[in-house]
Write an enzyme that holds these catalytic residues in place. Structure first.
Site, mmCIF file in Angstrom:
data_model
loop_
_atom_site.group_PDB
_atom_site.id
_atom_site.type_symbol
_atom_site.label_atom_id
_atom_site.label_comp_id
_atom_site.label_asym_id
_atom_site.label_seq_id
_atom_site.Cartn_x
_atom_site.Cartn_y
_atom_site.Cartn_z
ATOM 1 C CE LYS A 15 -7.860 -1.787 -24.644
ATOM 2 N NZ LYS A 15 -8.822 -1.005 -24.707
ATOM 3 N NE ARG A 90 -12.926 -5.722 -21.883
ATOM 4 C CZ ARG A 90 -12.025 -5.357 -23.074
ATOM 5 N NH1 ARG A 90 -11.032 -5.965 -23.330
ATOM 6 N NH2 ARG A 90 -12.837 -4.453 -24.036
ATOM 7 N NE ARG A 129 -11.969 -0.076 -32.866
ATOM 8 C CZ ARG A 129 -11.665 -0.396 -31.656
ATOM 9 N NH1 ARG A 129 -10.447 -0.401 -31.353
ATOM 10 N NH2 ARG A 129 -12.801 -0.564 -30.941
ATOM 11 N NE ARG A 163 -14.171 -4.303 -32.301
ATOM 12 C CZ ARG A 163 -13.454 -3.985 -31.112
ATOM 13 N NH1 ARG A 163 -12.145 -3.668 -30.860
ATOM 14 N NH2 ARG A 163 -14.297 -3.977 -29.781
ATOM 15 N NE ARG A 174 -16.594 -1.729 -27.149
ATOM 16 C CZ ARG A 174 -16.288 -1.522 -28.371
ATOM 17 N NH1 ARG A 174 -17.079 -1.243 -29.423
ATOM 18 N NH2 ARG A 174 -14.869 -1.453 -28.740
HETATM 19 P P1 ADP Z 1 -12.008 -2.531 -27.010
HETATM 20 O O1 ADP Z 1 -11.791 -1.940 -28.252
HETATM 21 O O2 ADP Z 1 -13.324 -2.186 -26.252
HETATM 22 O O3 ADP Z 1 -11.032 -2.427 -25.946
HETATM 23 P P2 ADP Z 1 -11.713 -5.596 -27.167
HETATM 24 O O4 ADP Z 1 -11.415 -5.873 -28.627
HETATM 25 O O5 ADP Z 1 -10.472 -5.689 -26.245
HETATM 26 O O6 ADP Z 1 -12.424 -4.309 -27.348
HETATM 27 O O7 ADP Z 1 -12.934 -6.374 -26.882
HETATM 28 C C1 ADP Z 1 -14.266 -6.580 -27.458
HETATM 29 C C2 ADP Z 1 -15.327 -7.354 -26.769
HETATM 30 O O8 ADP Z 1 -14.861 -8.642 -26.533
HETATM 31 C C3 ADP Z 1 -15.485 -6.738 -25.256
HETATM 32 O O9 ADP Z 1 -16.423 -5.496 -25.574
HETATM 33 C C4 ADP Z 1 -16.015 -7.863 -24.718
HETATM 34 O O10 ADP Z 1 -17.353 -8.136 -25.107
HETATM 35 C C5 ADP Z 1 -15.083 -8.954 -25.264
HETATM 36 N N1 ADP Z 1 -13.768 -9.265 -24.174
HETATM 37 C C6 ADP Z 1 -12.642 -8.945 -24.807
HETATM 38 N N2 ADP Z 1 -11.572 -9.089 -23.602
HETATM 39 C C7 ADP Z 1 -12.428 -9.480 -22.779
HETATM 40 C C8 ADP Z 1 -12.200 -10.096 -21.399
HETATM 41 N N3 ADP Z 1 -10.777 -9.959 -20.904
HETATM 42 N N4 ADP Z 1 -13.196 -10.261 -20.608
HETATM 43 C C9 ADP Z 1 -14.497 -10.236 -20.723
HETATM 44 N N5 ADP Z 1 -14.768 -9.763 -22.145
HETATM 45 C C10 ADP Z 1 -13.756 -9.627 -23.191
HETATM 46 P P1 ADP Z 2 -8.486 0.055 -28.418
HETATM 47 O O1 ADP Z 2 -7.477 -1.494 -29.001
HETATM 48 O O2 ADP Z 2 -7.762 0.472 -27.258
HETATM 49 O O3 ADP Z 2 -9.714 -0.302 -28.468
HETATM 50 P P2 ADP Z 2 -7.304 1.106 -31.127
HETATM 51 O O4 ADP Z 2 -5.950 0.985 -30.840
HETATM 52 O O5 ADP Z 2 -8.191 0.215 -31.884
HETATM 53 O O6 ADP Z 2 -7.908 1.048 -29.443
HETATM 54 O O7 ADP Z 2 -7.665 2.671 -31.356
HETATM 55 C C1 ADP Z 2 -9.149 3.121 -31.628
HETATM 56 C C2 ADP Z 2 -9.119 3.945 -32.945
HETATM 57 O O8 ADP Z 2 -8.470 5.265 -32.635
HETATM 58 C C3 ADP Z 2 -8.347 3.390 -34.071
HETATM 59 O O9 ADP Z 2 -9.159 3.656 -35.144
HETATM 60 C C4 ADP Z 2 -6.966 4.059 -34.009
HETATM 61 O O10 ADP Z 2 -6.512 4.180 -35.349
HETATM 62 C C5 ADP Z 2 -7.268 5.319 -33.323
HETATM 63 N N1 ADP Z 2 -6.294 5.944 -32.601
HETATM 64 C C6 ADP Z 2 -5.466 5.325 -31.642
HETATM 65 N N2 ADP Z 2 -4.750 5.895 -31.042
HETATM 66 C C7 ADP Z 2 -4.919 7.116 -31.308
HETATM 67 C C8 ADP Z 2 -4.670 8.463 -31.201
HETATM 68 N N3 ADP Z 2 -3.384 8.609 -30.094
HETATM 69 N N4 ADP Z 2 -4.895 9.555 -31.396
HETATM 70 C C9 ADP Z 2 -6.121 9.298 -32.393
HETATM 71 N N5 ADP Z 2 -6.733 8.305 -32.697
HETATM 72 C C10 ADP Z 2 -6.043 7.156 -32.369
#
Ligand code: ADP
Ligand code: ADP
Ligand code: ZN
Length: 214
Positions: A15, A90, A129, A163, A174
């Site tokens: 995302k 979420r 990541r 992270r 998660r």
């Molecule tokens: P991910 O890579 O898992 O998609 P995010 O960066 O979106 O991670 O979120 C990291 C953490 O922040 C989540 O595991 C949760 O604890 C918290 N968080 C983020 N967005 C939300 C939300 N909309 N509602 C509740 N918790 C959230």
């Molecule tokens: P999210 O925001 O959903 O948690 P990220 O965009 O941070 O996910 O992606 C998670 C990890 O996977 C990052 O290290 C990113 O560089 C890698 N990644 C993202 N998209 C792809 C893909 N299509 N194929 C392989 N690795 C990916």
């Protein structure tokens, strides 16, 4: 025309990677609630203090806090032309609150896009990541290394961070939270005729092309 999107998908689904590309391409901001919370934790604000333990455990921060954060963020000037929600809503209560917030601000959602990636792929995505500490560009140990080791492609920065919650144990929590609390939003938005599904288990550029087409 304003463009208002929600990017949905599991943790590590891509995302953030895709939202940053859409932000560049369309000039609309990525609203990442995870980034907002991590900034609050780093700054030591009251919300950050409350959120830290919950995030480290891989659980969800309370709906009230999240809705308050998004309510304020949507009022900022850069959201006038649209936005890409990344990580919000979420839970069903968050989605219902978002509907009310948008109605009160005279804004309408255009689409909700689910980036689908099988669970088995997510652990490797997340544990590999890392991010440029200077500009926030995302990288991966295997799938997206900087062109020159130790140097950010975008800004030339030399410090990177990982992270606290990107470890195998927290990932399991998660993923469980995603399936139990967030996946029910898919039928919610499908029922409103807003849902699009994209296969996120492919090359990043191919996924981007699909998103642009939508
Ligand atoms: P991910 O890579 O898992 O998609 P995010 O960066 O979106 O991670 O979120 C990291 C953490 O922040 C989540 O595991 C949760 O604890 C918290 N968080 C983020 N967005 C939300 C939300 N909309 N509602 C509740 N918790 C959230
Ligand atoms: P999210 O925001 O959903 O948690 P990220 O965009 O941070 O996910 O992606 C998670 C990890 O996977 C990052 O290290 C990113 O560089 C890698 N990644 C993202 N998209 C792809 C893909 N299509 N194929 C392989 N690795 C990916
Ligand atoms: Zn950088």
């Amino acid at each position: 025309m304003a463009k208002r999107l929600i990017l949905m998908g599991p943790p590590g689904g891509g995302k953030g990677t895709q939202a940053k590309r859409l932000q560049e391409r369309y000039g609309i901001p990525q609203l990442s609630t995870g980034d907002m919370l991590r900034a609050a934790v780093k700054a030591g604000t009251p919300i950050g203090k409350q959120a830290k333990a919950v995030m480290d455990a891989g659980q969800l921060v309370s709906d009230d806090i999240m809705i308050g954060l998004i309510d304020e963020r949507l009022d900022q000037a850069d959201c006038k032309a649209g936005f890409i929600l990344d990580g919000f809503p979420r839970t069903i209560p968050q989605a219902e609150a978002l509907d009310k917030l948008l109605a009160s601000k005279n804004m309408k959602l255009d689409s909700v896009i689910e980036v689908q990636v099988p669970d088995a792929k997510l652990v490797e995505r997340i544990t590999g990541r890392f991010t440029c500490s200077t500009c926030g560009e995302g990288y991966h140990d295997t799938f997206k290394q900087p062109k020159k080791a130790g140097l950010c492609d975008v800004c030339g920065g030399t410090t990177f961070s990982r992270r606290a919650d990107d470890n195998a144990e927290t990932v399991a929590a998660r993923l469980a939270a995603y399936h139990a609390q967030t996946a029910p939003l898919l039928p919610y938005y499908e029922g409103k005729g807003l849902l699009h599904v994209v296969d996120g288990d492919r090359d990043m550029d191919v996924v981007t092309a699909d998103l642009e087409a939508i």
